[in-house]
Design an enzyme around this catalytic site. Structure first.
Site, PDB file in Angstrom:
ATOM      1  N   VAL A 194      -6.633 -11.852  -7.772  1.00 47.03           N
ATOM      2  CA  VAL A 194      -5.691 -11.330  -6.685  1.00 47.03           C
ATOM      3  C   VAL A 194      -5.739  -9.990  -6.702  1.00 47.03           C
ATOM      4  O   VAL A 194      -5.298  -9.312  -5.851  1.00 47.03           O
ATOM      5  CB  VAL A 194      -4.382 -11.802  -6.414  1.00 47.03           C
ATOM      6  N   LYS A 195      -6.035  -9.235  -7.776  1.00 47.55           N
ATOM      7  CA  LYS A 195      -5.988  -7.702  -8.011  1.00 47.55           C
ATOM      8  C   LYS A 195      -7.049  -7.000  -7.374  1.00 47.55           C
ATOM      9  O   LYS A 195      -8.241  -7.705  -6.928  1.00 47.55           O
ATOM     10  CB  LYS A 195      -5.807  -7.368  -9.409  1.00 47.55           C
TER      11      LYS A 195
END
Ligand SMILES: *Cc1c(COP(=O)(O)O)cnc(C)c1O
Length: 397
Positions: A194-195
């Site tokens: 998700v980063k």
């Protein structure tokens, strides 16, 4: 307005859109394939290559790559000398890992409230939380905005505290013109999918001095050294190595390093796209009285990881729960960042009580995170905007 999907109407989108997801292209796949065909799956040449690359991106003198962002926090606090009985000040508006790292070392997390404007940790609250036991401050670059690093560094420098910046959200952000990673005493990154860039699971710590860099490298590999200058025994035997401290196996594989190097080639493009989406959201919501915009940390030129929609509940007939569920029904899979850390049963069991940080608790009641990731198309962004307007329009007072 159309009937809400949650009331049986047609959803804005047919297919669900998640709040975040990775962006993997053919170059990434080729890089991983090459690593798989090479001699080293771990402890090979791609790890130092990645670390040099991270140093170039962050401007830090040393980058030490580790298994994940949580390991990075653990290693940073270890290298900062945090131990049993110490206190580590952090924000409740974060993923639990920022506070858990102190617990791993026998230290106690102390929660300082956020600034009600920009939602990052408030330096005055940090100052009030300092005691003779305080050893470090873990500031989180919430949503991608750098924490107010200058005031925090002033507080830390004057008291001999280490400033650890949890930059899991903020790779690419600059503070007073300097890239995140070269400002605080320790900066930690996460490369979870998700980063901003990912290698599946991964993390790194950056520092400007060589002594903490050595401590970080030792901690990543069991506390073992092979450095001839440091060995205490072995009489020069070729096989000899020594465990001189208690470390962990927090190594990152060469397969992951290959993927991350390839992802970093796209960092600039990712940053531009993320901020472009944020601008579109801001513009679309600026006229909505039901939305409270996030203030900006002075000095932060941010690459956004999250777009947090803060609801003015006074101007709505529904609470955050209903708005969240209604957006979900429209196939906008939002999320909430974050449940205040000390609300978790584990922390309640340690004696932390609700009411500690009223600004963070109030924020928590009002927020949800909208989809934000570079692979979103303009049509995806428009869908999210349409759904937000539809739902807030329905519940507007
Ligand atoms: C993702 C995240 C972490 C943990 O990183 P992992 O790589 O998942 O271990 C820590 N702090 C913050 C603020 C994060 O968003």
């Amino acid at each position: 307005m159309d009937k809400l999907a949650i009331h049986g109407g047609t959803p804005v989108r047919e297919t669900p859109i998640a709040y975040s997801r990775q962006y993997i292209d053919d170059a990434d796949i080729a890089a991983v394939t090459q690593a798989l065909r090479s001699d080293f799956l771990t402890c090979g040449p791609r790890l130092p290559a990645l670390e040099r690359r991270l140093e170039a991106v962050t401007g830090a003198a040393h980058a030490v790559a580790v298994a994940n962002g949580t390991a990075a926090l653990h290693a940073a606090l270890y290298a900062a000398g945090v131990g049993p009985g110490d206190e580590v000040i952090t924000t409740p508006m974060t993923f639990a890992a920022s506070a858990n790292a102190a617990l791993y070392l026998g230290a106690r997390p102390v929660f300082a409230d956020i600034d009600p404007g920009h939602w990052n940790i408030c330096p005055r609250a940090v100052e009030r939380a300092v005691t003779p036991r305080t050893k470090a401050v873990v500031a989180v670059d919430y949503t991608g905005q750098a924490a107010p690093l200058e005031p925090l560094l002033d507080i830390c420098r004057g008291r001999g505290l280490a400033l650890v910046e949890d930059a899991a959200h903020s790779l690419g952000t600059r503070y007073n013109g300097q890239p995140v990673g070269s400002v605080a005493d320790f900066t930690t990154f996460s490369f979870h999918p998700v980063k901003t860039v990912t290698c599946g699971e991964g993390g790194a710590v950056t520092v400007n001095d060589s002594a903490p860099a050595e401590r970080l490298r030792g901690f990543r590999a069991h506390g073992v050294t092979r450095d001839k200058a440091l060995l205490q025994g072995g009489d020069g035997a070729a096989w000899w190595y020594e465990q001189q401290d208690l470390g962990c196996n927090y190594r990152l594989t060469d397969i992951q390093a290959a993927l991350l190097i390839s992802q970093l080639d796209k960092l600039e493009a990712f940053a531009v796209r993320r901020n472009n989406i944020v601008s579109r959201y801001r513009k679309a919501f600026a006229q909505l009285p039901q939305v409270i915009p996030q203030g900006e940390v002075a000095g932060s030129e941010s690459v956004y990881h999250l777009f947090v929609l803060r609801l003015d509940l006074e101007s709505l007939t529904a609470g955050r729960r209903q708005v969240f569920d209604a957006l979900f029904a429209e196939n906008i899979l939002c999320n909430v960042h974050y449940i205040p850390v000390y609300y978790h049963p584990y922390y309640q069991g340690l004696g932390y009580q609700r009411g500690l940080c009223p600004n963070a608790e109030r924020l928590y009641e009002q927020i949800l995170s909208l989809p934000l990731y570079p692979a979103m198309t303009d049509a995806d962004v428009d869908d999210v905007i349409l759904a937000v307007k539809k739902v807030l329009g329905h519940y507007a007072k």
